[in-house]
Design a protein around this motif. Structure first.
Motif, mmCIF file in Angstrom:
data_model
loop_
_atom_site.group_PDB
_atom_site.id
_atom_site.type_symbol
_atom_site.label_atom_id
_atom_site.label_comp_id
_atom_site.label_asym_id
_atom_site.label_seq_id
_atom_site.Cartn_x
_atom_site.Cartn_y
_atom_site.Cartn_z
ATOM 1 N N PRO A 113 -7.348 -5.383 -1.882
ATOM 2 C CA PRO A 113 -6.675 -5.549 -0.587
ATOM 3 C C PRO A 113 -5.935 -6.878 -0.474
ATOM 4 O O PRO A 113 -6.384 -7.900 -0.975
ATOM 5 C CB PRO A 113 -7.822 -5.510 0.427
ATOM 6 N N ASP A 114 -4.792 -6.817 0.176
ATOM 7 C CA ASP A 114 -3.977 -7.992 0.461
ATOM 8 C C ASP A 114 -3.057 -7.606 1.607
ATOM 9 O O ASP A 114 -2.538 -6.487 1.623
ATOM 10 C CB ASP A 114 -3.174 -8.386 -0.780
ATOM 11 N N LEU A 115 -2.857 -8.501 2.553
ATOM 12 C CA LEU A 115 -2.018 -8.177 3.708
ATOM 13 C C LEU A 115 -0.584 -7.865 3.313
ATOM 14 O O LEU A 115 0.048 -6.979 3.883
ATOM 15 C CB LEU A 115 -2.037 -9.330 4.715
ATOM 16 N N ASN A 116 -0.056 -8.588 2.337
ATOM 17 C CA ASN A 116 1.351 -8.412 1.957
ATOM 18 C C ASN A 116 1.555 -7.513 0.746
ATOM 19 O O ASN A 116 2.457 -6.693 0.735
ATOM 20 C CB ASN A 116 1.995 -9.777 1.698
ATOM 21 N N HIS A 117 0.723 -7.689 -0.275
ATOM 22 C CA HIS A 117 0.928 -6.957 -1.520
ATOM 23 C C HIS A 117 -0.396 -6.437 -2.087
ATOM 24 O O HIS A 117 -0.893 -6.979 -3.082
ATOM 25 C CB HIS A 117 1.615 -7.845 -2.562
ATOM 26 N N PRO A 118 -0.958 -5.378 -1.486
ATOM 27 C CA PRO A 118 -2.185 -4.833 -2.084
ATOM 28 C C PRO A 118 -1.872 -4.250 -3.461
ATOM 29 O O PRO A 118 -0.781 -3.712 -3.689
ATOM 30 C CB PRO A 118 -2.625 -3.747 -1.108
#
Length: 179
Positions: A113-118
């Protein structure tokens, strides 16, 4: 935490969600982001008012903040605590109770998970589990999500079962009434 020859200051302490430990006589001590050596130095400095020459030893008993999540077609989906900095995909799925019969093992997804680039990795878990190709086994880091999807046929079967369920219940009731 062990303080040499000082059992009153020795014990197991859990780091709270706020990054503090609740320590005897000293209260809450912030240790978030510190290394074992840095925590040792902080405690030695604080204990100096109670112990003439405090000798502190820090040991990590368990890593309860590092977890991976396994969801989907497994026996026990949920959150699983890691015992180190990484865990293999095979170990995580085994901890989750193995895949179910309806699992689509050839398209297991590992999501970072990542807010900008999962990041999403697709893994053929069938090769790992049934063919023993351990070079295909991937390492998971804390916070990653493993999704074991179901097969298309199992979804069709579930849909048809829910669609035909009232009909089969009515037929069963009529058969029982005829007896």
């Amino acid at each position: 935490i062990e303080v040499q020859n000082q059992p009153a200051f020795t014990g197991d302490f859990v780091i709270g969600y706020d990054g503090r430990i609740q320590y005897n006589y000293l209260g809450d001590i912030p240790i978030a982001g510190l290394t074992k050596y840095e925590v040792q130095q902080v405690l030695e400095k604080l204990l100096h008012q109670y112990v003439r020459v405090p000798v502190v030893t820090i040991s990590i008993v368990a890593y309860n903040s590092k977890v991976v999540y396994v969801i989907g077609e497994v026996g026990r989906p949920g959150k699983f605590i890691m015992r180190g900095d990484m865990i293999k995909l095979r170990e995580a799925i085994l901890a989750a109770g193995l895949p179910t019969r309806t699992a689509a093992l050839w398209r297991v997804h590992v999501i970072k998970p990542d807010l900008n680039h999962p990041k999403v990795r697709r893994v053929n878990f069938r090769r790992i589990l049934y063919k023993g190709r351990l070079k295909d086994d991937v390492s998971l880091s804390s916070g990653e999500i493993v999704v074991v999807p179901s097969t298309v046929l199992s979804k069709v079967n579930d849909f048809l079962s829910s669609l035909l369920s009232p009909v089969t219940r009515a037929a069963s009731a009529a058969a029982l009434a005829a007896l």
